[in-house]
Design a protein around this motif. Sequence first.
Motif, mmCIF file in Angstrom:
data_model
loop_
_atom_site.group_PDB
_atom_site.id
_atom_site.type_symbol
_atom_site.label_atom_id
_atom_site.label_comp_id
_atom_site.label_asym_id
_atom_site.label_seq_id
_atom_site.Cartn_x
_atom_site.Cartn_y
_atom_site.Cartn_z
ATOM 1 N N ASP A 245 0.826 -1.209 0.000
ATOM 2 C CA ASP A 245 0.000 0.000 0.000
ATOM 3 C C ASP A 245 0.859 1.257 0.000
ATOM 4 O OD1 ASP A 245 -2.540 0.960 -0.043
ATOM 5 O OD2 ASP A 245 -3.166 -0.102 1.779
ATOM 6 N N SER A 246 0.267 2.360 -0.424
ATOM 7 C CA SER A 246 0.946 3.641 -0.202
ATOM 8 C C SER A 246 -0.093 4.721 0.026
ATOM 9 C CB SER A 246 1.854 3.986 -1.382
ATOM 10 O OG SER A 246 1.129 4.636 -2.391
ATOM 11 N N PHE A 247 0.334 5.723 0.795
ATOM 12 C CA PHE A 247 -0.584 6.780 1.193
ATOM 13 C C PHE A 247 0.245 8.035 1.453
ATOM 14 C CE2 PHE A 247 -3.732 8.788 4.109
ATOM 15 C CZ PHE A 247 -4.844 8.676 3.289
ATOM 16 N N ARG A 253 -0.265 2.701 8.191
ATOM 17 C CA ARG A 253 0.456 1.433 8.333
ATOM 18 C C ARG A 253 -0.498 0.256 8.431
ATOM 19 N NH1 ARG A 253 2.388 1.514 14.667
ATOM 20 N NH2 ARG A 253 0.369 2.113 15.503
ATOM 21 N N HIS A 330 -4.376 -2.916 8.889
ATOM 22 C CA HIS A 330 -4.873 -1.572 8.653
ATOM 23 C C HIS A 330 -6.363 -1.503 8.956
ATOM 24 C CE1 HIS A 330 -4.592 2.404 6.991
ATOM 25 N NE2 HIS A 330 -5.543 2.152 6.122
ATOM 26 N N GLU A 353 -2.695 -6.118 0.536
ATOM 27 C CA GLU A 353 -1.778 -4.995 0.672
ATOM 28 C C GLU A 353 -0.968 -5.367 1.906
ATOM 29 O OE1 GLU A 353 -1.446 -2.664 -1.475
ATOM 30 O OE2 GLU A 353 -3.379 -2.274 -2.453
ATOM 31 N N PHE A 356 2.337 -0.766 4.308
ATOM 32 C CA PHE A 356 2.472 0.513 3.598
ATOM 33 C C PHE A 356 3.927 0.756 3.238
ATOM 34 C CE2 PHE A 356 -1.748 1.106 5.128
ATOM 35 C CZ PHE A 356 -2.343 1.981 4.229
ATOM 36 N N SER A 358 4.865 3.261 1.811
ATOM 37 C CA SER A 358 5.057 4.700 1.989
ATOM 38 C C SER A 358 5.448 5.049 3.425
ATOM 39 C CB SER A 358 3.761 5.426 1.606
ATOM 40 O OG SER A 358 2.665 4.860 2.298
ATOM 41 N N ASN A 359 5.374 4.073 4.294
ATOM 42 C CA ASN A 359 5.780 4.255 5.690
ATOM 43 C C ASN A 359 7.198 3.667 5.839
ATOM 44 O OD1 ASN A 359 6.313 3.611 8.436
ATOM 45 N ND2 ASN A 359 4.120 3.518 8.911
#
Length: 448
Positions: A245-247, A253, A330, A353, A356, A358-359
């Motif tokens: 995942d990414s955010f 997370r 999540h 997913e 993350f 992105s974390n």
Amino acid sequence: MKKQRRQFLSQLTSKIAGLGAMAAAPVLTQAASQSSSHISVKNIRISREPNKTRLVFDLDGPVEHSLFSLHKPERLVVDIKKTRLIDSGVLQELHSRQLKSIRIGVRNTHDLRVVLDLKSRTTPSSFLLEPKGNNGHRLVVDVKEQASSSSSKYKEMAKKKSLRDVVVAIDAGHGGNDPGATGRLGTHEKNVTLQIARRLKKEIDATKGMRGELIRSKDRFMRLRDRIKKAHEIDADLMISIHADSFPDVRARGASVYALSVSGATSESARLLAEKENKVDLLFGDVNLNHQDKMVRQVLLDLSLTGTIESSLDIGDEVLKELGRVGRVHKKKVQQAGFAVLKAPNIPAILLETAFISNPKEERKLRSSAHQNKLAKAILRGVNDYFSRKAPPGTWLSEAQDHYVIKKGDTLADISDKYSLPVSHLRTRNSLRSDDLRIGKKLYIPAS
Ligand SMILES: [Zn+2]
């Protein structure tokens, strides 16, 4: 000196036995060896499997024993020290696909010699079990057909009954010129998804009755449509699509599990995510999604698909539960969304997913082989939990192995006792993390 001589004599006895002298071994009667220091074999039980026979000797105390094989004709000799057999009547019933007959003799005045006349060459093994529940001390002897003959025989049997493996299509998200999301440390989603997919395949292949197939095995671009096509070509029973995942908010997370939905996304974020993952085709592929959607939609209208979606949610639940044990999740529920990759008609499918990317903290985890292995094992446990309840008919998992359906009040110790197995074998075969049992769940009884 005396000891040496005895040793020599016992070696000699073995040699003589090897020459076929055992054929004349007398059947032990009650009268033989009455010493009170003897352990008694109270009963001998047999259980038969296609390529294995198990003998369980019920004893009234602990014993010392040893095994050795003799060939041409094939025999297995089990020597049990200071032991006698109470009733030789039980011997008549003891035959199977591997076992022609069983004979009992006395050796060194005090010891019991059990000779198994075998139909083919086998791999023997044995272990002792301590008293538990209604069972006392037990000696368990397994004779398993040897790989060459057993595998061909097994293949024959599998062919006859067309028992097949459960096939899990493992789809590593993105690839080639589509890197997926990229973390702050520069990790591409396409690489970690492929690494996790490969580890998952290894775990699945190591599980009897299951086979993993990678949708893509290298760093290459694949259209979603082709991924689904491949899942069909390999007759997958389940498709697992692996992503990260990414955010924008780096604090986001945890793992999420998605299942196919007919009616639409369960939440706005699930809808957005589905759009994002589907966009890949629009960006990099030449597939007309609208056209594909129409085709898929038509199939989805078929009521028979309801079962597939239910199965997807069911598998999703099991996997999410296991992922929750190795890390944070999540969302606590399986999300539903209209992922194109999940629209494989008649194949239950889930999209994971895994974390993350992105974390940065999770990105580092995603890169670590230890964490990747944990994820793969957790996914396998979830999948195994599902198929242990609902293996497709005609698969080895559903038919060719013993299983036990858990009833109210059962404990793992009771069940392992019933099958004369160490509890640890049951735990491993069924990927159990605790000894809590769910009523109605199918427990596989391991072959050895
Ligand atoms: Zn992705």
